[in-house]
Design a protein around this motif. Sequence first.
Motif, PDB file in Angstrom:
ATOM      1  N   PHE A  83       8.535   0.303  15.147  1.00 33.07           N
ATOM      2  CA  PHE A  83       7.171   0.094  15.253  1.00 33.07           C
ATOM      3  C   PHE A  83       6.530  -0.825  14.610  1.00 33.07           C
ATOM      4  CE2 PHE A  83       2.729   2.019  15.800  1.00 33.07           C
ATOM      5  CZ  PHE A  83       2.985   2.119  17.201  1.00 33.07           C
ATOM      6  N   TRP A  84       6.284  -0.732  12.763  1.00 32.31           N
ATOM      7  CA  TRP A  84       5.579  -0.736  12.085  1.00 32.31           C
ATOM      8  C   TRP A  84       6.823  -2.358  11.208  1.00 32.31           C
ATOM      9  CZ3 TRP A  84       0.396   0.688  12.455  1.00 32.31           C
ATOM     10  CH2 TRP A  84       0.408   1.566  12.686  1.00 32.31           C
ATOM     11  N   THR A  85       6.044  -3.679  10.496  1.00 32.79           N
ATOM     12  CA  THR A  85       6.469  -4.541  10.116  1.00 32.79           C
ATOM     13  C   THR A  85       5.384  -4.496   8.474  1.00 32.79           C
ATOM     14  OG1 THR A  85       6.995  -6.388   9.201  1.00 32.79           O
ATOM     15  CG2 THR A  85       4.854  -6.045  11.099  1.00 32.79           C
ATOM     16  N   LEU A  86       6.393  -3.728   7.580  1.00 38.00           N
ATOM     17  CA  LEU A  86       5.926  -4.265   6.091  1.00 38.00           C
ATOM     18  C   LEU A  86       5.251  -5.509   5.715  1.00 38.00           C
ATOM     19  CD1 LEU A  86       5.658  -2.255   3.299  1.00 38.00           C
ATOM     20  CD2 LEU A  86       7.775  -3.487   3.062  1.00 38.00           C
ATOM     21  N   THR A  87       3.983  -5.813   5.575  1.00 37.60           N
ATOM     22  CA  THR A  87       3.423  -6.781   5.505  1.00 37.60           C
ATOM     23  C   THR A  87       2.784  -7.030   3.509  1.00 37.60           C
ATOM     24  OG1 THR A  87       1.684  -6.181   5.517  1.00 37.60           O
ATOM     25  CG2 THR A  87       2.423  -7.065   7.529  1.00 37.60           C
ATOM     26  N   ALA A  88       3.454  -6.342   2.887  1.00 38.60           N
ATOM     27  CA  ALA A  88       3.037  -6.154   1.712  1.00 38.60           C
ATOM     28  C   ALA A  88       3.634  -5.030   1.037  1.00 38.60           C
ATOM     29  CB  ALA A  88       1.840  -6.387   1.008  1.00 38.60           C
ATOM     30  N   ILE A  89       3.905  -4.819  -0.064  1.00 39.14           N
ATOM     31  CA  ILE A  89       4.183  -3.888  -0.855  1.00 39.14           C
ATOM     32  C   ILE A  89       4.044  -3.874  -2.424  1.00 39.14           C
ATOM     33  CG2 ILE A  89       6.401  -4.237  -1.217  1.00 39.14           C
ATOM     34  CD1 ILE A  89       7.187  -0.681  -0.586  1.00 39.14           C
ATOM     35  N   GLU A  90       3.485  -3.123  -3.146  1.00 38.01           N
ATOM     36  CA  GLU A  90       3.390  -3.616  -5.235  1.00 38.01           C
ATOM     37  C   GLU A  90       4.118  -2.090  -5.704  1.00 38.01           C
ATOM     38  OE1 GLU A  90      -0.209  -4.472  -7.769  1.00 38.01           O
ATOM     39  OE2 GLU A  90      -0.465  -5.567  -6.296  1.00 38.01           O
ATOM     40  N   LYS A  91       4.168  -2.099  -6.338  1.00 36.11           N
ATOM     41  CA  LYS A  91       5.031  -1.046  -8.040  1.00 36.11           C
ATOM     42  C   LYS A  91       4.317  -0.473  -8.350  1.00 36.11           C
ATOM     43  CE  LYS A  91       8.764   0.840  -9.924  1.00 36.11           C
ATOM     44  NZ  LYS A  91      10.468   0.610 -10.321  1.00 36.11           N
ATOM     45  N   ASP A  92       3.433   0.186  -8.667  1.00 43.62           N
ATOM     46  CA  ASP A  92       3.038   0.389  -9.835  1.00 43.62           C
ATOM     47  C   ASP A  92       1.870  -0.340 -10.022  1.00 43.62           C
ATOM     48  OD1 ASP A  92       4.963   1.947 -10.625  1.00 43.62           O
ATOM     49  OD2 ASP A  92       5.697   0.657 -11.753  1.00 43.62           O
ATOM     50  N   PRO A  93       0.401  -0.091  -8.545  1.00 46.21           N
ATOM     51  CA  PRO A  93      -0.545  -0.848  -8.601  1.00 46.21           C
ATOM     52  C   PRO A  93      -1.572  -0.467  -9.181  1.00 46.21           C
ATOM     53  CG  PRO A  93      -0.489   0.724  -6.803  1.00 46.21           C
ATOM     54  CD  PRO A  93       1.051   1.153  -8.264  1.00 46.21           C
ATOM     55  N   ALA A  94      -1.331   0.184 -10.397  1.00 43.52           N
ATOM     56  CA  ALA A  94      -2.409   0.505 -10.885  1.00 43.52           C
ATOM     57  C   ALA A  94      -3.806   1.436 -11.063  1.00 43.52           C
ATOM     58  CB  ALA A  94      -2.975  -0.320 -12.642  1.00 43.52           C
ATOM     59  N   VAL A  95      -3.605   2.160  -9.155  1.00 46.48           N
ATOM     60  CA  VAL A  95      -4.514   2.631  -8.459  1.00 46.48           C
ATOM     61  C   VAL A  95      -4.079   4.471  -9.065  1.00 46.48           C
ATOM     62  CG1 VAL A  95      -4.884   3.199  -5.703  1.00 46.48           C
ATOM     63  CG2 VAL A  95      -4.636   1.227  -6.611  1.00 46.48           C
ATOM     64  N   THR A  96      -4.993   5.108  -8.840  1.00 51.23           N
ATOM     65  CA  THR A  96      -5.455   6.425  -9.103  1.00 51.23           C
ATOM     66  C   THR A  96      -5.271   7.157  -7.522  1.00 51.23           C
ATOM     67  OG1 THR A  96      -5.745   6.465 -11.241  1.00 51.23           O
ATOM     68  CG2 THR A  96      -5.651   8.541 -10.596  1.00 51.23           C
ATOM     69  N   ALA A  97      -4.673   7.875  -7.211  1.00 52.84           N
ATOM     70  CA  ALA A  97      -4.754   8.992  -5.770  1.00 52.84           C
ATOM     71  C   ALA A  97      -6.129  10.490  -6.682  1.00 52.84           C
ATOM     72  CB  ALA A  97      -3.746   9.457  -5.228  1.00 52.84           C
ATOM     73  N   THR A  98      -6.734  10.439  -5.002  1.00 48.47           N
ATOM     74  CA  THR A  98      -7.671  11.685  -5.758  1.00 48.47           C
ATOM     75  C   THR A  98      -7.087  12.900  -4.982  1.00 48.47           C
ATOM     76  OG1 THR A  98      -8.152  11.320  -3.224  1.00 48.47           O
ATOM     77  CG2 THR A  98      -9.443  10.380  -4.860  1.00 48.47           C
ATOM     78  N   ALA A  99      -7.579  14.035  -5.686  1.00 53.95           N
ATOM     79  CA  ALA A  99      -7.346  15.120  -4.783  1.00 53.95           C
ATOM     80  C   ALA A  99      -6.077  15.453  -3.549  1.00 53.95           C
ATOM     81  CB  ALA A  99      -7.617  16.955  -5.589  1.00 53.95           C
ATOM     82  N   ASP A 100      -7.028  14.315  -2.584  1.00 52.20           N
ATOM     83  CA  ASP A 100      -7.082  14.826  -1.576  1.00 52.20           C
ATOM     84  C   ASP A 100      -6.015  13.442  -0.769  1.00 52.20           C
ATOM     85  OD1 ASP A 100      -8.537  12.651  -0.549  1.00 52.20           O
ATOM     86  OD2 ASP A 100      -9.837  13.572  -0.156  1.00 52.20           O
ATOM     87  N   GLY A 101      -5.469  13.060  -1.572  1.00 53.26           N
ATOM     88  CA  GLY A 101      -4.362  11.904  -1.088  1.00 53.26           C
ATOM     89  C   GLY A 101      -4.886  10.732  -0.823  1.00 53.26           C
ATOM     90  N   SER A 102      -6.470  10.241  -0.887  1.00 50.83           N
ATOM     91  CA  SER A 102      -7.104   9.212  -0.811  1.00 50.83           C
ATOM     92  C   SER A 102      -6.865   8.260  -2.565  1.00 50.83           C
ATOM     93  CB  SER A 102      -8.485   9.471   0.033  1.00 50.83           C
ATOM     94  OG  SER A 102      -9.267   8.196   0.028  1.00 50.83           O
ATOM     95  N   VAL A 103      -8.179   7.055  -2.360  1.00 47.43           N
ATOM     96  CA  VAL A 103      -8.634   6.374  -2.891  1.00 47.43           C
ATOM     97  C   VAL A 103     -10.193   6.026  -2.865  1.00 47.43           C
ATOM     98  CG1 VAL A 103      -6.495   5.159  -3.292  1.00 47.43           C
ATOM     99  CG2 VAL A 103      -8.558   4.175  -1.738  1.00 47.43           C
TER     100      VAL A 103
END
Length: 236
Positions: A83-103
């Motif tokens: 159904f989907w195609t992966l267009t990009a993926i980055e490992k360890d992107p230096a991003v921290t999620a919020t407590a509700d699971g977003s950014v």
Amino acid sequence: MNTKLGPFRRLLAVGGVALAGTVALTGCSLLESASPDDTESNEVTDEQVDQAADAAPGDCLPEVYNGPDATAFIVECDAPEAFWTLTAIEKDPAVTATADGSVEDPTAIYGVCGEEVNAQLPGKPWTDWDMIYDPTSLEVDYLYCIEALGTPNAAGVTPVVPSNAGECFSTADWNIGVYDCADPLVDATLVSVIEVDQAEWETVDYDTLANEQCDSASYAPALDYFGRTAAVFCID
């Protein structure tokens, strides 16, 4: 009557102990139906994490690729469930999620996926972003981007944003796709589309725009997860 679509916000379930170590998958619009008390809907298996580690742009995913109903994270692109195609993926992107699971700041998402990610662009396939993160440290392990292949989903909805007069859709959906007009869930028929310049997505006064340009019974601003309006649908 003005039919207004609220931002397509995800209801994300993060609390509780992850089933697969400390790794949880969230961020994706597909989780909108999750209950805040559901501690399993956003968790991934060890196998799914391993598949994410090996994933690369061009790989394909099923419509539901996480949670207890998912059977796989990656599938063959010629498989009927793709159904989907992966267009990009980055490992360890230096991003921290919020407590509700977003950014809090979408800049990193735009940096990986492009600024059009998740925008409701008339005539374009659905796009989205997702992430796998540690719910204890909130550090993001993988940030990735997906685009619909165009195959109708399990509900028979074509995952392309409406753009042509006469196309039908449901304003209740988290992402707007094209329905068979006979579907009982349809509550809008497209009369015309007002496309918004990208520089104005975050600031446009869509009520004024619709009142000035729509010649229809009602209208619906096409808002995305980030609160941006890429278009206004004039609808009957």
